[in-house]
Write an enzyme that holds these catalytic residues in place. Structure first.
Site, PDB file in Angstrom:
ATOM      1  N   TRP A 130       7.451  -4.675  -0.963  1.00 28.06           N
ATOM      2  CA  TRP A 130       8.246  -4.104   0.121  1.00 28.06           C
ATOM      3  C   TRP A 130       8.635  -2.645  -0.099  1.00 28.06           C
ATOM      4  O   TRP A 130       9.067  -1.968   0.833  1.00 28.06           O
ATOM      5  CB  TRP A 130       9.538  -4.919   0.290  1.00 28.06           C
ATOM      6  N   ASN A 131       8.528  -2.121  -1.323  1.00 24.10           N
ATOM      7  CA  ASN A 131       9.182  -0.838  -1.596  1.00 24.10           C
ATOM      8  C   ASN A 131       8.546   0.357  -0.887  1.00 24.10           C
ATOM      9  O   ASN A 131       9.227   1.300  -0.515  1.00 24.10           O
ATOM     10  CB  ASN A 131       9.312  -0.589  -3.106  1.00 24.10           C
ATOM     11  N   LYS A 154      -1.096 -10.118   2.747  1.00 23.46           N
ATOM     12  CA  LYS A 154       0.094 -10.941   2.561  1.00 23.46           C
ATOM     13  C   LYS A 154       1.179  -9.977   2.083  1.00 23.46           C
ATOM     14  O   LYS A 154       1.228  -9.592   0.916  1.00 23.46           O
ATOM     15  CB  LYS A 154      -0.149 -12.042   1.519  1.00 23.46           C
ATOM     16  N   ALA A 156       5.243  -8.538   1.657  1.00 21.97           N
ATOM     17  CA  ALA A 156       6.528  -9.098   1.230  1.00 21.97           C
ATOM     18  C   ALA A 156       7.267  -9.672   2.432  1.00 21.97           C
ATOM     19  O   ALA A 156       7.195  -9.129   3.547  1.00 21.97           O
ATOM     20  CB  ALA A 156       7.375  -8.025   0.556  1.00 21.97           C
ATOM     21  N   SER A 157       8.009 -10.748   2.189  1.00 24.55           N
ATOM     22  CA  SER A 157       8.618 -11.489   3.294  1.00 24.55           C
ATOM     23  C   SER A 157       9.784 -10.766   3.947  1.00 24.55           C
ATOM     24  O   SER A 157      10.237 -11.182   5.020  1.00 24.55           O
ATOM     25  CB  SER A 157       9.085 -12.870   2.796  1.00 24.55           C
ATOM     26  N   GLY A 206       3.064  -5.498  -7.587  1.00 25.64           N
ATOM     27  CA  GLY A 206       4.295  -6.276  -7.638  1.00 25.64           C
ATOM     28  C   GLY A 206       4.769  -6.494  -9.057  1.00 25.64           C
ATOM     29  O   GLY A 206       4.486  -5.710  -9.964  1.00 25.64           O
ATOM     30  N   GLU A 228      -1.475  -3.814 -10.041  1.00 24.78           N
ATOM     31  CA  GLU A 228      -0.563  -2.707 -10.333  1.00 24.78           C
ATOM     32  C   GLU A 228       0.819  -3.305 -10.418  1.00 24.78           C
ATOM     33  O   GLU A 228       1.404  -3.701  -9.412  1.00 24.78           O
ATOM     34  CB  GLU A 228      -0.648  -1.631  -9.247  1.00 24.78           C
ATOM     35  N   LEU A 229       1.335  -3.395 -11.639  1.00 20.40           N
ATOM     36  CA  LEU A 229       2.574  -4.128 -11.884  1.00 20.40           C
ATOM     37  C   LEU A 229       3.718  -3.165 -12.209  1.00 20.40           C
ATOM     38  O   LEU A 229       3.765  -2.070 -11.683  1.00 20.40           O
ATOM     39  CB  LEU A 229       2.333  -5.159 -12.984  1.00 20.40           C
ATOM     40  N   CYS A 262       7.771   1.828  -8.808  1.00 20.12           N
ATOM     41  CA  CYS A 262       7.184   1.508 -10.102  1.00 20.12           C
ATOM     42  C   CYS A 262       6.961   2.759 -10.932  1.00 20.12           C
ATOM     43  O   CYS A 262       7.011   2.707 -12.168  1.00 20.12           O
ATOM     44  CB  CYS A 262       5.870   0.751  -9.915  1.00 20.12           C
ATOM     45  N   GLU A 359      12.200  -3.296 -16.715  1.00 21.29           N
ATOM     46  CA  GLU A 359      12.196  -2.286 -15.660  1.00 21.29           C
ATOM     47  C   GLU A 359      13.429  -2.493 -14.783  1.00 21.29           C
ATOM     48  O   GLU A 359      13.568  -3.535 -14.133  1.00 21.29           O
ATOM     49  CB  GLU A 359      10.927  -2.417 -14.813  1.00 21.29           C
TER      50      GLU A 359
END
Length: 456
Positions: A130-131, A154, A156-157, A206, A228-229, A262, A359
Site C-alpha cells: 500500500w505504501n 493482488k 493491499a486490502s 512487501g 523486494e522485501l 523500504c 525495520e
C-alpha cells in the site's frame, strides 16, 4: 484484513468491497490466458502507443489520482501527485526503450547464425503493498506489459480504489481486455492463484513473511519470482561531507512517505567528530516538522496508513527504550483521531532491540556513532537487510570503499536513495532478489532464449 478504504487521517471507514468469488477469480484467470495469446503478438509500436496513452492519462489526471492515494493511505497530497507523475515517466520510458532492451543479441559462434531472443512468459501475478499504491504497480506493469506479458494485480486490502484505478488506466489507454486485471482478494487466495498453471511467475513487494510465503509457493511450482522485501537502510555521514546538506537530506530521507518506505533511511551512522553537531541539527529539524492533515499543503508528515502500523511502531519504540535506548525527541503516538506518530529520534540503541535489528516503518530515526570508515561500514552491514545505502563523503577513498563494501543492492553517494526507471532496483540478503526497473527489470519476466542456426 477487510478490503476497505479507511481514511488514515481520521480513522473513518469510507467504503468496503466484496472479495472476488472463486468463480470470478477463475473468469479473470481465463481472461488473462486468452489475452496473453493475443497481446504477445502485438508489435512494440502497438504496445508502446497504448503505454504512451497510459502516461498521458496519468499526467492529465494526476491531481485526482493523488487525492485518491492520500485518502486511502495518507501520504501528503503533493507527494501523491508526484507519484502519479513518476508513474507516467516509467510508462514513457518503457514505451520508448522496450524494443531496444529486448532486441535480439547476436553472439559470434561457430554457427551460421546465433543470437539471444527475449520473449514474454505469460500471465504474471503481482502482489503489491500500500505504501506507493500506484508506483509499486507501475514499475512492474510498464516493463512487463511492454515485454508482452499480462498482469494480475493482488493489491493491499487497504487501497482497493487505487487498485481499481490502475486497472482502469490501462483499460482507458486501449490495452485489450484481460491484459491487466485487478483481483480484489484476501492474502489467503494468493497461493491458490500461484498454483494455477496459467500463472507463470510472480513478483512481490512487501514484508519478509509475505516474501517467504510467495517465494516458497513459487519454488514449489518451479515458477520465477522477484522479491523486494524490507530494508533498514544506512545513511552514513563522514567529516568531509557538506553537513548542512546532509542533515537536510537526512530528515527528508527518513520521513519520505510518512516514514513508510523500504528505501527510507532508517539508521543514521555519523562520524564521532561531527556527531554532536549532526545530532543537534537533525533533532532540531525533526522537531520542526509540521504533522497533520496530508491534504494541507503546509503538512510535512501525515499519518501512518493503518492502525496496526502505528501500534506496531509504538511497540517497537517502547521495547527499544525499555532495552536502554535514549529518546532525543518524540517517541509517542499523537493524541486524537487518525494514525499519527511523532517524529522520533533514538540513540544509544542496544543490539538486541527492535530498532537495531528490525525495520521500523514510520518516522523513527536511529542514530549511531562511528569511530572511522571501518566502523561505519561495520555498523551499516550489521543487519539482515541489504536494500539501499546512502553515504556522504567528499573523500574519494571513502567513496570507493562505501561503493565496494556496503552490502546493498543500491549505493548512493551524497544523495538519498531513490528509485529511477532508468536504473535497476532491488536488494540482497533478506531484502530479496531479482530486479525491477531499468534494462534488468524488463528482462526479469522474459524467456532468455538461445537460438543457433546451422546452415544445411
Amino acid at each position: 484484513m477487510a478490503i476497505a478504504t479507511i481514511n488514515p487521517a481520521t480513522g473513518k471507514l469510507l467504503k468496503t468491497f466484496e472479495p472476488l468469488s472463486d468463480a470470478q477469480i477463475e473468469e479473470k484467470l481465463q481472461r488473462a490466458s486468452v489475452a496473453f495469446a493475443k497481446h504477445r503478438k502485438l508489435s512494440f509500436a502497438e504496445r508502446g502507443q497504448m503505454m504512451i496513452k497510459a502516461a498521458e492519462i496519468l499526467e492529465k489526471d494526476k491531481e485526482s489520482f493523488g487525492r485518491l492515494m492520500t485518502t486511502e493511505m495518507g501520504k501528503p497530497f503533493r507527494a501523491a501527485v508526484d507519484e502519479a507523475a513518476k508513474c507516467a515517466w516509467a510508462c514513457r520510458y518503457y514505451a520508448e526503450n522496450a524494443e531496444r532492451f529486448l532486441a535480439d543479441e547476436v553472439v559470434e559462434t561457430a554457427a551460421s547464425c546465433s543470437y539471444i531472443r527475449y520473449q514474454p512468459l505469460g500471465p504474471i501475478l503481482a502482489v503489491m503493498p500500500w505504501n506507493f499504491p500506484f508506483w509499486q504497480v507501475m514499475r512492474f506493469a510498464a516493463p512487463a506489459l511492454m515485454a508482452g506479458n499480462v498482469g494480475l494485480l493482488k493489491h493491499a486490502s487497504n487501497v482497493p480504489q487505487c487498485a481499481l484505478a490502475v486497472e482502469d488506466i490501462f483499460r482507458r489507454a486501449g490495452f485489450p481486455e484481460g491484459v491487466f486485471q485487478t483481483l480484489l482478494i484476501g492474502a489467503q487466495k494468493v497461493d491458490g492463484i500461484l498454483n494455477d498453471p496459467r500463472v507463470v511467475a510472480a513478483t512481490l513487494t512487501g514484508s519478509e513473511d509475505a516474501g517467504i510465503q510467495v517465494g516458497t509457493g513459487a519454488a514449489k511450482r518451479i515458477k520465477k519470482v522477484v522479491l523486494e522485501l524490507g530494508g533498514s537502510d544506512p545513511f552514513i555521514v563522514m567529516p568531509s561531507a557538506n553537513l548542512e546538506e546532509a542533515v537536510a537530506t537526512a530528515v527528508k530521507a527518513r520521513i519520505v512517505n510518512n516514514g513508510q518506505s523500504c528505501i527510507a533511511a532508517k539508521r543514521f551512522i555519523v562520524a564521532d567528530s561531527i556527531g554532536d553537531e549532526f545530532e543537534r541539527r537533525f533533532v532540531s529539524k525533526m522537531e520542526a516538522l509540521e504533522v497533520g492533515d496530508p491534504n494541507d499543503e503546509s503538512t510535512d508528515l501525515g499519518p501512518l496508513a493503518t492502525q496496526d502500523g502505528v501500534n506496531s511502531l509504538d511497540r517497537d519504540v517502547r521495547k527499544t527504550v525499555a532495552a536502554g535506548a535514549l529518546v532525543l525527541t518524540g517517541g509517542n503516538k499523537v493524541a486524537g483521531d487518525g494514525y499519527f506518530y511523532q517524529p522520533t529520534v533514538l540513540t544509544d540503541i542496544p543490539p538486541d532491540s527492535p530498532a537495531y535489528r528490525d525495520e521500523l516503518f514510520g518516522p523513527v530515526a536511529c542514530l549511531f556513532r562511528a569511530r572511522d570508515v571501518d566502523d561505519a561500514i561495520r555498523i551499516a552491514n550489521d543487519t539482515r537487510f541489504g536494500l539501499g545505502a546512502s553515504a556522504w563523503t567528499n573523500e574519494p577513498s571513502e567513496r570507493d570503499r562505501f561503493i565496494n563494501e556496503l552490502d546493498a543492492g543500491m549505493v548512493f553517494i551524497n544523495k538519498m536513495v531513490a528509485s529511477d526507471p532508468r536504473l535497476p532496483f532491488g536488494g540482497v540478503k533478506q531484502s530479496g532478489y531479482g530486479r525491477e526497473l531499468g534494462l534488468h527489470g524488463i528482462h526479469e519476466f522474459t524467456n532468455i532464449k538461445t537460438v543457433w542456426v546451422q546452415a544445411a
